[in-house]
Scaffold this motif. Structure first.
Motif, PDB file in Angstrom:
ATOM      1  N   ARG A  42       0.863  -1.299  -0.031  1.00 34.78           N
ATOM      2  CA  ARG A  42       0.100  -0.020   0.152  1.00 34.78           C
ATOM      3  C   ARG A  42       0.970   1.136  -0.023  1.00 34.78           C
ATOM      4  O   ARG A  42       1.799   1.302   0.805  1.00 34.78           O
ATOM      5  N   VAL A  43       0.657   2.070  -0.852  1.00 25.93           N
ATOM      6  CA  VAL A  43       1.341   3.433  -0.882  1.00 25.93           C
ATOM      7  C   VAL A  43       0.510   4.304  -1.106  1.00 25.93           C
ATOM      8  O   VAL A  43      -0.399   4.335  -2.067  1.00 25.93           O
ATOM      9  N   GLU A  44       0.703   5.564  -0.450  1.00 26.86           N
ATOM     10  CA  GLU A  44      -0.171   6.730  -0.518  1.00 26.86           C
ATOM     11  C   GLU A  44       0.575   7.904  -1.058  1.00 26.86           C
ATOM     12  O   GLU A  44       1.693   8.313  -0.362  1.00 26.86           O
ATOM     13  N   LEU A  45       0.244   8.607  -1.948  1.00 25.83           N
ATOM     14  CA  LEU A  45       0.896   9.817  -2.238  1.00 25.83           C
ATOM     15  C   LEU A  45      -0.238  11.060  -2.443  1.00 25.83           C
ATOM     16  O   LEU A  45      -1.183  10.876  -2.922  1.00 25.83           O
ATOM     17  N   SER A  46       0.200  12.042  -1.736  1.00 24.08           N
ATOM     18  CA  SER A  46      -0.462  13.309  -1.912  1.00 24.08           C
ATOM     19  C   SER A  46       0.060  13.995  -3.103  1.00 24.08           C
ATOM     20  O   SER A  46       0.755  13.585  -3.793  1.00 24.08           O
ATOM     21  N   VAL A  47      -0.818  15.011  -3.295  1.00 19.81           N
ATOM     22  CA  VAL A  47      -0.668  15.696  -4.557  1.00 19.81           C
ATOM     23  C   VAL A  47       0.911  16.333  -4.600  1.00 19.81           C
ATOM     24  O   VAL A  47       1.636  15.948  -5.766  1.00 19.81           O
ATOM     25  N   ALA A  48       1.472  16.723  -3.473  1.00 21.42           N
ATOM     26  CA  ALA A  48       3.009  17.228  -3.560  1.00 21.42           C
ATOM     27  C   ALA A  48       3.952  16.048  -3.914  1.00 21.42           C
ATOM     28  O   ALA A  48       4.916  16.191  -4.601  1.00 21.42           O
ATOM     29  N   SER A  49       3.623  14.912  -3.257  1.00 20.30           N
ATOM     30  CA  SER A  49       4.596  13.740  -3.319  1.00 20.30           C
ATOM     31  C   SER A  49       4.389  13.270  -4.875  1.00 20.30           C
ATOM     32  O   SER A  49       5.511  13.051  -5.302  1.00 20.30           O
ATOM     33  N   PHE A  50       3.169  13.123  -5.430  1.00 18.84           N
ATOM     34  CA  PHE A  50       3.164  12.741  -6.818  1.00 18.84           C
ATOM     35  C   PHE A  50       3.649  13.569  -7.588  1.00 18.84           C
ATOM     36  O   PHE A  50       4.490  13.400  -8.719  1.00 18.84           O
ATOM     37  N   ALA A  51       3.470  14.951  -7.494  1.00 18.98           N
ATOM     38  CA  ALA A  51       4.296  15.924  -8.280  1.00 18.98           C
ATOM     39  C   ALA A  51       5.768  15.815  -8.167  1.00 18.98           C
ATOM     40  O   ALA A  51       6.398  16.361  -9.218  1.00 18.98           O
ATOM     41  N   ASN A  52       6.270  15.589  -7.113  1.00 20.90           N
ATOM     42  CA  ASN A  52       7.730  15.644  -7.188  1.00 20.90           C
ATOM     43  C   ASN A  52       8.253  14.336  -7.906  1.00 20.90           C
ATOM     44  O   ASN A  52       9.404  14.741  -8.658  1.00 20.90           O
ATOM     45  N   TRP A  53       7.506  13.136  -7.840  1.00 19.71           N
ATOM     46  CA  TRP A  53       8.049  12.043  -8.696  1.00 19.71           C
ATOM     47  C   TRP A  53       7.728  12.518  -9.989  1.00 19.71           C
ATOM     48  O   TRP A  53       8.495  12.259 -11.067  1.00 19.71           O
ATOM     49  N   VAL A  54       6.726  13.245 -10.571  1.00 16.19           N
ATOM     50  CA  VAL A  54       6.496  13.625 -11.898  1.00 16.19           C
ATOM     51  C   VAL A  54       7.506  14.465 -12.298  1.00 16.19           C
ATOM     52  O   VAL A  54       8.148  14.357 -13.574  1.00 16.19           O
ATOM     53  N   ALA A  55       7.932  15.591 -11.469  1.00 16.37           N
ATOM     54  CA  ALA A  55       8.916  16.315 -11.899  1.00 16.37           C
ATOM     55  C   ALA A  55      10.430  15.746 -12.015  1.00 16.37           C
ATOM     56  O   ALA A  55      11.000  15.975 -13.099  1.00 16.37           O
ATOM     57  N   LYS A  56      10.612  14.824 -11.265  1.00 11.40           N
ATOM     58  CA  LYS A  56      12.031  13.976 -11.091  1.00 11.40           C
ATOM     59  C   LYS A  56      11.774  13.171 -12.624  1.00 11.40           C
ATOM     60  O   LYS A  56      13.127  12.991 -13.206  1.00 11.40           O
ATOM     61  N   THR A  57      11.048  12.603 -12.881  1.00 15.18           N
ATOM     62  CA  THR A  57      10.789  11.396 -13.875  1.00 15.18           C
ATOM     63  C   THR A  57      10.758  12.470 -15.094  1.00 15.18           C
ATOM     64  O   THR A  57      11.161  12.129 -16.369  1.00 15.18           O
ATOM     65  N   ALA A  58      10.178  13.637 -15.365  1.00 21.87           N
ATOM     66  CA  ALA A  58      10.119  14.579 -16.387  1.00 21.87           C
ATOM     67  C   ALA A  58      11.732  14.883 -16.666  1.00 21.87           C
ATOM     68  O   ALA A  58      11.920  15.044 -17.880  1.00 21.87           O
ATOM     69  N   ASN A  59      12.281  15.419 -15.376  1.00 26.97           N
ATOM     70  CA  ASN A  59      13.722  15.696 -15.892  1.00 26.97           C
ATOM     71  C   ASN A  59      14.706  14.398 -16.462  1.00 26.97           C
ATOM     72  O   ASN A  59      15.456  14.753 -17.281  1.00 26.97           O
ATOM     73  N   LEU A  60      14.330  13.234 -15.884  1.00 25.88           N
ATOM     74  CA  LEU A  60      14.850  12.321 -16.515  1.00 25.88           C
ATOM     75  C   LEU A  60      14.589  11.830 -17.892  1.00 25.88           C
ATOM     76  O   LEU A  60      15.611  11.867 -18.726  1.00 25.88           O
ATOM     77  N   LEU A  61      13.444  12.023 -18.250  1.00 32.67           N
ATOM     78  CA  LEU A  61      12.864  11.942 -19.751  1.00 32.67           C
ATOM     79  C   LEU A  61      13.432  12.819 -20.488  1.00 32.67           C
ATOM     80  O   LEU A  61      13.836  12.628 -21.788  1.00 32.67           O
ATOM     81  N   GLN A  62      13.457  14.180 -20.338  1.00 36.60           N
ATOM     82  CA  GLN A  62      13.811  15.185 -21.129  1.00 36.60           C
ATOM     83  C   GLN A  62      15.313  15.351 -21.138  1.00 36.60           C
ATOM     84  O   GLN A  62      15.916  15.618 -22.215  1.00 36.60           O
ATOM     85  N   GLY A  63      16.149  15.093 -19.896  1.00 34.79           N
ATOM     86  CA  GLY A  63      17.579  15.532 -19.750  1.00 34.79           C
ATOM     87  C   GLY A  63      18.347  14.040 -20.214  1.00 34.79           C
ATOM     88  O   GLY A  63      18.798  14.049 -21.402  1.00 34.79           O
ATOM     89  N   ASP A  64      18.291  13.326 -19.330  1.00 38.29           N
ATOM     90  CA  ASP A  64      19.213  11.851 -19.504  1.00 38.29           C
ATOM     91  C   ASP A  64      18.774  11.129 -20.587  1.00 38.29           C
ATOM     92  O   ASP A  64      19.649  10.634 -21.268  1.00 38.29           O
ATOM     93  N   LEU A  65      17.547  11.029 -20.803  1.00 35.66           N
ATOM     94  CA  LEU A  65      17.020  10.173 -21.957  1.00 35.66           C
ATOM     95  C   LEU A  65      16.920  10.804 -23.338  1.00 35.66           C
ATOM     96  O   LEU A  65      16.626  10.002 -24.388  1.00 35.66           O
ATOM     97  N   GLY A  66      17.095  12.133 -23.358  1.00 32.61           N
ATOM     98  CA  GLY A  66      16.956  12.944 -24.625  1.00 32.61           C
ATOM     99  C   GLY A  66      15.695  12.946 -25.128  1.00 32.61           C
ATOM    100  O   GLY A  66      15.611  13.289 -26.585  1.00 32.61           O
ATOM    101  N   ALA A  67      14.411  12.735 -24.774  1.00 34.07           N
ATOM    102  CA  ALA A  67      13.380  12.890 -25.351  1.00 34.07           C
ATOM    103  C   ALA A  67      12.884  14.422 -25.779  1.00 34.07           C
ATOM    104  O   ALA A  67      13.137  15.143 -25.051  1.00 34.07           O
ATOM    105  N   ARG A  68      12.052  14.378 -26.904  1.00 34.16           N
ATOM    106  CA  ARG A  68      11.884  15.516 -27.371  1.00 34.16           C
ATOM    107  C   ARG A  68      10.041  15.601 -27.865  1.00 34.16           C
ATOM    108  O   ARG A  68       9.897  14.588 -27.785  1.00 34.16           O
ATOM    109  N   PRO A  69       9.689  16.768 -27.765  1.00 32.78           N
ATOM    110  CA  PRO A  69       8.253  16.922 -27.999  1.00 32.78           C
ATOM    111  C   PRO A  69       7.979  16.189 -29.270  1.00 32.78           C
ATOM    112  O   PRO A  69       8.515  16.397 -30.177  1.00 32.78           O
ATOM    113  N   GLY A  70       6.790  15.325 -29.062  1.00 29.39           N
ATOM    114  CA  GLY A  70       6.388  14.460 -30.243  1.00 29.39           C
ATOM    115  C   GLY A  70       6.998  13.197 -30.373  1.00 29.39           C
ATOM    116  O   GLY A  70       6.616  12.353 -31.029  1.00 29.39           O
TER     117      GLY A  70
END
Length: 259
Positions: A42-70
């Motif tokens: 069981r894991v519970e994520l607040s809005v803030a906790s979820f948004a923190n994971w999203v921000a980190k993952t988006a940085n990974l996606l855009q930065g380290d993985l080099g993903a681009r829009p589209g």
């Protein structure tokens, strides 16, 4: 603000903007409560906790993985709290996410442990999730894949895309190949919320997979759109009826979808 997504988009008609608005409104409220009824997790994520994971993952996606829009991301994951994170991270960067999509035609793939072999068809970046309790890493990293649990902790807690992601940007590829723009995702999420009867403060229990619009809507997008929350359940069919009833009571569930 933890997991800040300010600057993700200047518009209100995108999924990322819905999350940014939820942060401003009530960052401490629960957004996703996840159960895996095969492991007892069981894991519970607040809005803030979820948004923190999203921000980190988006940085990974855009930065380290080099993903681009589209770019197209094949998401080979079950309904899981980490799957929800990847959906919003893709929406935030302008990457088109295809739940259950063909990895051979994708620019990158994100996979769980049960679909590693299928994911090898992707010729771009490959990321694997162990889907272990508390977001744990693989005991032994799978060859040819980055281990999400290893790569994401060091990413930044604030995210801004290289280019604004507006409501007309392609965002979600549905089964059958239809692609929804970011604004269409929001519009459909609001429509699904109305069908489900959700309103601010509602709490929906969903046992639906993420491979269909109904599963995506009930398990994340519709609650996010109306300031509601979701009790997301994997392997719900393993739960006896009396235990399900107790969960609905203890989690103050107001609506169900696939449960």
């Amino acid at each position: 603000m933890p997991g800040s997504l300010t600057g993700v988009t200047p518009t209100t008609g995108t999924p990322a903007a819905l999350l940014a608005a939820a942060l401003r409104t009530d960052a401490a409220r629960p957004l996703i409560t996840f159960y895996d009824d095969a492991t007892g997790e069981r894991v519970e994520l607040s809005v803030a906790s979820f948004a923190n994971w999203v921000a980190k993952t988006a940085n990974l996606l855009q930065g380290d993985l080099g993903a681009r829009p589209g770019d197209r991301l094949a998401l080979l994951l079950p309904a899981h709290w980490q799957s929800a994170v990847w959906l919003l991270a893709a929406f935030s960067t302008g990457v088109v996410v295809a739940p259950g999509g063909d990895p051979a035609g994708a620019d990158l793939v994100v996979t769980g442990p049960d679909t590693l072999e299928a994911a090898r068809a992707c010729r771009g970046e490959r990321v694997a999730l162990a889907l272990r309790p508390l977001g744990g890493r693989f005991p032994r990293p799978p060859a040819g894949f980055s281990d999400y649990a290893v790569e994401v902790p060091g990413q930044g807690d604030r995210f801004a895309p290289y280019a604004p992601v507006g409501p007309d940007a392609p965002a979600l590829e549905l089964p059958g190949g239809a692609v929804l723009g970011a604004g269409e995702v929001v519009d459909r999420a609001l429509a699904s919320a109305r069908v489900l009867g959700l309103a601010r403060g509602s709490r929906v229990l969903s046992g639906l997979p993420y491979g269909t619009w109904d599963g995506l809507a009930a398990g994340l997008l519709a609650p996010l759109a109306v300031d509601a929350s979701v009790v997301l359940c994997r392997h719900l069919d393993a739960l006896p009826a009396e235990q399900l009833a107790r969960r609905q009571d203890s989690e103050r569930v107001t609506h169900t979808a696939g449960g």
